[in-house]
Design a protein around this motif. Sequence first.
Motif, PDB file in Angstrom:
ATOM      1  N   UNK A  32       0.819  -1.217   0.000  1.00 34.32           N
ATOM      2  CA  UNK A  32       0.000   0.000   0.000  1.00 34.32           C
ATOM      3  C   UNK A  32       0.853   1.267   0.000  1.00 34.32           C
ATOM      4  N   UNK A  33       2.191   1.120  -0.018  1.00 35.98           N
ATOM      5  CA  UNK A  33       3.053   2.302  -0.010  1.00 35.98           C
ATOM      6  C   UNK A  33       2.933   3.037  -1.336  1.00 35.98           C
ATOM      7  N   UNK A  34       2.529   4.287  -1.347  1.00 39.69           N
ATOM      8  CA  UNK A  34       2.391   5.003  -2.621  1.00 39.69           C
ATOM      9  C   UNK A  34       3.753   5.360  -3.199  1.00 39.69           C
ATOM     10  N   UNK A  35       3.794   5.458  -4.505  1.00 39.89           N
ATOM     11  CA  UNK A  35       4.986   5.899  -5.221  1.00 39.89           C
ATOM     12  C   UNK A  35       4.561   7.058  -6.104  1.00 39.89           C
ATOM     13  N   UNK A  36       5.232   8.185  -5.939  1.00 37.87           N
ATOM     14  CA  UNK A  36       4.798   9.407  -6.594  1.00 37.87           C
ATOM     15  C   UNK A  36       4.646   9.252  -8.102  1.00 37.87           C
ATOM     16  N   UNK A  37       5.523   8.464  -8.728  1.00 38.17           N
ATOM     17  CA  UNK A  37       5.472   8.377 -10.185  1.00 38.17           C
ATOM     18  C   UNK A  37       4.214   7.656 -10.676  1.00 38.17           C
ATOM     19  N   UNK A  38       3.682   6.799  -9.841  1.00 37.07           N
ATOM     20  CA  UNK A  38       2.454   6.104 -10.218  1.00 37.07           C
ATOM     21  C   UNK A  38       1.252   7.040 -10.209  1.00 37.07           C
ATOM     22  N   UNK A  39       1.278   8.035  -9.327  1.00 33.66           N
ATOM     23  CA  UNK A  39       0.090   8.866  -9.127  1.00 33.66           C
ATOM     24  C   UNK A  39       0.170  10.252  -9.741  1.00 33.66           C
ATOM     25  N   UNK A  40       1.363  10.676 -10.156  1.00 29.36           N
ATOM     26  CA  UNK A  40       1.471  12.011 -10.742  1.00 29.36           C
ATOM     27  C   UNK A  40       0.700  12.063 -12.065  1.00 29.36           C
ATOM     28  N   UNK A  41       0.258  13.242 -12.471  1.00 28.78           N
ATOM     29  CA  UNK A  41      -0.451  13.396 -13.739  1.00 28.78           C
ATOM     30  C   UNK A  41       0.507  13.127 -14.892  1.00 28.78           C
ATOM     31  N   UNK A  42       0.173  12.190 -15.760  1.00 26.79           N
ATOM     32  CA  UNK A  42       1.053  11.797 -16.856  1.00 26.79           C
ATOM     33  C   UNK A  42       0.623  12.498 -18.134  1.00 26.79           C
ATOM     34  N   UNK A  43       1.446  13.432 -18.569  1.00 23.86           N
ATOM     35  CA  UNK A  43       1.122  14.236 -19.737  1.00 23.86           C
ATOM     36  C   UNK A  43       2.323  14.392 -20.664  1.00 23.86           C
ATOM     37  N   UNK A  44       3.260  13.449 -20.567  1.00 26.22           N
ATOM     38  CA  UNK A  44       4.425  13.478 -21.433  1.00 26.22           C
ATOM     39  C   UNK A  44       4.061  13.205 -22.875  1.00 26.22           C
ATOM     40  N   UNK A  45       4.856  13.762 -23.796  1.00 29.84           N
ATOM     41  CA  UNK A  45       4.611  13.614 -25.219  1.00 29.84           C
ATOM     42  C   UNK A  45       5.900  13.249 -25.939  1.00 29.84           C
ATOM     43  N   UNK A  46       5.749  12.791 -27.184  1.00 25.53           N
ATOM     44  CA  UNK A  46       6.881  12.650 -28.092  1.00 25.53           C
ATOM     45  C   UNK A  46       6.799  13.799 -29.078  1.00 25.53           C
ATOM     46  N   UNK A  54       1.189   8.257 -26.775  1.00 23.88           N
ATOM     47  CA  UNK A  54       1.241   8.189 -25.319  1.00 23.88           C
ATOM     48  C   UNK A  54       2.578   7.610 -24.872  1.00 23.88           C
ATOM     49  N   UNK A  55       3.299   8.347 -24.032  1.00 23.54           N
ATOM     50  CA  UNK A  55       4.594   7.874 -23.550  1.00 23.54           C
ATOM     51  C   UNK A  55       4.421   6.934 -22.359  1.00 23.54           C
ATOM     52  N   UNK A  56       3.671   7.363 -21.347  1.00 20.43           N
ATOM     53  CA  UNK A  56       3.500   6.555 -20.133  1.00 20.43           C
ATOM     54  C   UNK A  56       2.372   5.555 -20.346  1.00 20.43           C
ATOM     55  N   UNK A  57       2.643   4.316 -19.941  1.00 18.97           N
ATOM     56  CA  UNK A  57       1.576   3.320 -19.968  1.00 18.97           C
ATOM     57  C   UNK A  57       1.726   2.387 -18.777  1.00 18.97           C
TER      58      UNK A  57
END
Length: 771
Positions: A32-46, A54-57
């Motif tokens: 249950x330990x959160x990891x910031x990268x999992x929850x941050x808003x993913x809006x990266x582009x190429x 979509x970069x993040x999946x």
Amino acid sequence: MLHNLSSYVDYKTPANLPPHVGPESYVAQAATTPYWYETINHQGISAFGPSGYTVFRNVKSYGATGNGVTDDTAAINAAINAGGRCNEGCASSTTTPAVVYFPAGTYLISSPINPAYYTQLIGNPNAMPTIKATAGFGGFALIDADPYYTSNLNWGSTNVFYRQIRNFIIDTTNMPVTSAATGIHWPTAQATSLQNVVFTLSAASGTQHIGLFIESGSAGFMTDLVFNGGLKGGAFGNQQFTMRNMTFNNCVTAISHFWDWGWTYEGININNCGTGISINAGGTSSPEVGSITLLDSHFTNVPVGIATAYTPSSSGNAAGSVIIENVGITNVPVMVQGPSGTTLAGTTGSQTIAAWGQGHAYTPSGPTSLQGPFTGNSRPASLVSGSSYYQRSKPQYNTLPVSSFQSTRSSGAAGNGVTDDTYALQMVINNAAAAGAVLFWDAGTYKVTSTLTMPPGSKWVGESYSVIMSSGSFFNSMSSPKPVVQVGTTGQTGQVEWSDMIVSTQGAQAGAILIEWNLATTSGTPSGMWDVHARIGGFTGSDLSIANCPTTTGSNPINANCIGGYMTMYITASAQGLYMENCWLWTADHDIDDPGNRQLTIYNGRGLYIASTAGTFWLVGTAVEHHTLYQYQLANTKNIFMGQIQTETPYYQPNPGASSPFPVVTSLNDPTQTTTSDAWGLRILKSSNILVYGAGLYSFFDNYSTACSAVGAGENCQSAIFSVDSTTSSVSVYNLNTVGSNQMIQIGGTSYAGYAQNINVFPDTIALFRS
């Protein structure tokens, strides 16, 4: 490279667990330990990729369950391949990068996971996901990062750049003990890494399991790996590598080399294995292993520490060169075993091997035959933590909440490679540093038209190698060079951290200094760069591609539009206290986005120049390639650790020679070159305490022809590649490997070592050099 040639964390147990806690119970505790990268808003582009790409999946968004029961193979590979990525039959590409994220869980697979080109596989470091094979698993490796779709690797292994795997448990124990199970298949080149991976293999009698298999490439770096069980923890073959902080428990053989040129092991722990490191492939008649350098390590309960085929009369008389420094042993009866028996006796008790080597020595005259103890390096106090060299793994900020991060794109930067992001970026850079926040650079290409300044206190984290790309006239004056990224200003003190990014140029940028480092970190944790690379040309959007800068094998004038940089990294006189790990400074020799990977002619004056008077730098697994005047230059500096540095001379030289198109700047201590000379691989002047633990200085080409570096051709691509001036003192190089250079070492302009006396498996090797 493209050529056709045959806060310090000490991970002693998986993810720094208490010794009695196994990976499965750790996942249960930390699920249950959160990891910031999992929850941050993913809006990266190429920026230069397909529209809407979509970069993040997240693999669970593609149907993976991670429940340890359902077969997740198809879902994981669907997540990897979504968006028309570079996989089977694709030469290489920068336009379809991806981060494939695995939340906590056990992901059962029945056939290989195949990462496409330019892929990062990232798991939750707070609850490391397990990739577990089914009993009937079919395929070469659980993660097959360069498959044999035909009789050849899908990607040429010296051309597999920009990929990572981190934060996983790789488990083959469902498979029969007699199956040839492999955890990860990883033939690879520069700007790649494995970090924080545990290999759980069968330790039963007769096991055939292998944790990590590498058969070729030109790499490379990996760190924080644990191997439990197996016939071989690692089976390795590659031109060069730096491997740091690795633990092997209960393997039949911890590390088995079937070939290499140079390899540096730092902080290796081998426990309860039959053999520690085997480098006897090919025997005395046709040895295959060039050299290894082992430091700051420990072997416990290992009958044979290192098995080698070395004899002074071996074919390839420098093959099997070994340097050992500061290595502890406990119950290791034989530390080095040669073809005729014990070469270096160990002990059934405990002892520390201060320094021991075999191979050729120049101190500075030579060669003399070395096979025994010698006086190890005197280590400056500023470079060590305890008795070992300081080291620090790339921070993942996994204990921080998502509220501790600011985003570049959320703050107004576009990252689309077209919009001028200079102002928006400097605003969020300043705001994040003032707030003590980590600045998250969403995936993208950020165009800048003037200098970005990184103030003290900054922490920058990229996504899928976020790119800062300079453009415009501000950076195009050779007589008035300007930094693209300036870290601190002259006289500033403080600390910064920077990871997972690329600095690049667009078009003619004859005055661009890609990174200028002024900051002095004088106390506390040193500043750090991890997986921060420079890339000058060779990618879509650079305007320095095959359409702009093709090869110039004939007598052609220099194309000013292909002068892509002035200097790649400048560590100035005021700088101090920087730890660099896995940083590749590359002037492109070929176009990554060209289906034929055709070669280029791009000019960039200088590579990495360290002019710091106070010194104190660590270069761990760094490489600098294809700069006109030199790759590494150290002047008026001191106290520098360099672990397995690697260089290549520009392929076009000497057409033109190193004197063009950059005039000598005496204030930068530029070398005086001629119309027929070539770039230096490593140049040291007016400096002291320069400690090099493995070096590969290569010159493969003469005007794009490799005939000069072919076996038996006389190493005539260039006359000299490594220079030390007569005022420099206390230079020590372990396992110097050169290719294509007639002279291996010059001191004060005089040759001290030629290639002919030091022939190895392909390069020429000197095990110990001192000046």
